[in-house]
Design an enzyme around this catalytic site. Structure first.
Site, PDB file in Angstrom:
ATOM      1  N   ASP A   9      48.990  37.712  46.735  1.00  0.00           N
ATOM      2  CA  ASP A   9      47.608  38.124  46.537  1.00  0.00           C
ATOM      3  C   ASP A   9      47.312  38.257  45.040  1.00  0.00           C
ATOM      4  OD1 ASP A   9      48.785  40.542  45.762  1.00  0.00           O
ATOM      5  OD2 ASP A   9      48.339  41.538  47.656  1.00  0.00           O
ATOM      6  N   GLN A  10      46.178  38.835  44.687  1.00  0.00           N
ATOM      7  CA  GLN A  10      45.797  38.972  43.280  1.00  0.00           C
ATOM      8  C   GLN A  10      46.745  39.853  42.487  1.00  0.00           C
ATOM      9  OE1 GLN A  10      41.615  40.209  43.592  1.00  0.00           O
ATOM     10  NE2 GLN A  10      41.175  38.472  42.249  1.00  0.00           N
TER      11      GLN A  10
END
Length: 129
Positions: A9-10
């Site tokens: 994810d980020q």
């Protein structure tokens, strides 16, 4: 298996939903190491849907980590269900995730519960004697 960029994810952490796929790889490969495959089972008319999934997240995995998935069957199945206990470790040997996956043996045509294929039972039996 190595964590791919698309699995993060980020925050550069493996997205939690990907662990179900890691567990799947662990189950498939553990059965393959017995000298049997999901494909063999399906050719015998038996399918194995997941009916329960429990995951505990302890530490994050990140991009490019090399992971080891440990897969265990603690009890020899005697009916239509099988439980896999699974753990994911990083390269330093730290446990990242643990869980349990329950699958049913179903007749492919009728979708009714059935027993584990005898071929798979014979492969597992030596670990429970």
């Amino acid at each position: 298996m190595r964590v791919r960029y698309a699995e993060t994810d980020q925050m550069n952490v493996v997205y939690y939903g990907n662990y179900a796929q890691y567990f799947e790889v662990g189950r498939v490969e553990s059965i393959r190491q017995l000298g049997y495959t999901y494909k063999d089972m399906e050719e015998q008319g038996v399918i194995m849907p997941v009916v329960e999934l429990h995951i505990k997240y302890l530490r994050p995995a990140t991009y490019d980590d090399l992971l080891t998935v440990k897969t265990m069957v603690r009890e020899l199945p005697h009916d239509h269900r099988i439980e896999f206990f699974q753990e994911v470790y990083n390269e330093q040997g730290k446990m990242l995730t643990s869980g349990k996956v329950v699958l049913y043996f179903l007749d492919e045509k009728t979708r009714q519960k059935t027993l584990m294929p005898e071929t798979l039972r014979e492969k597992l039996l030596k670990y429970f004697e």
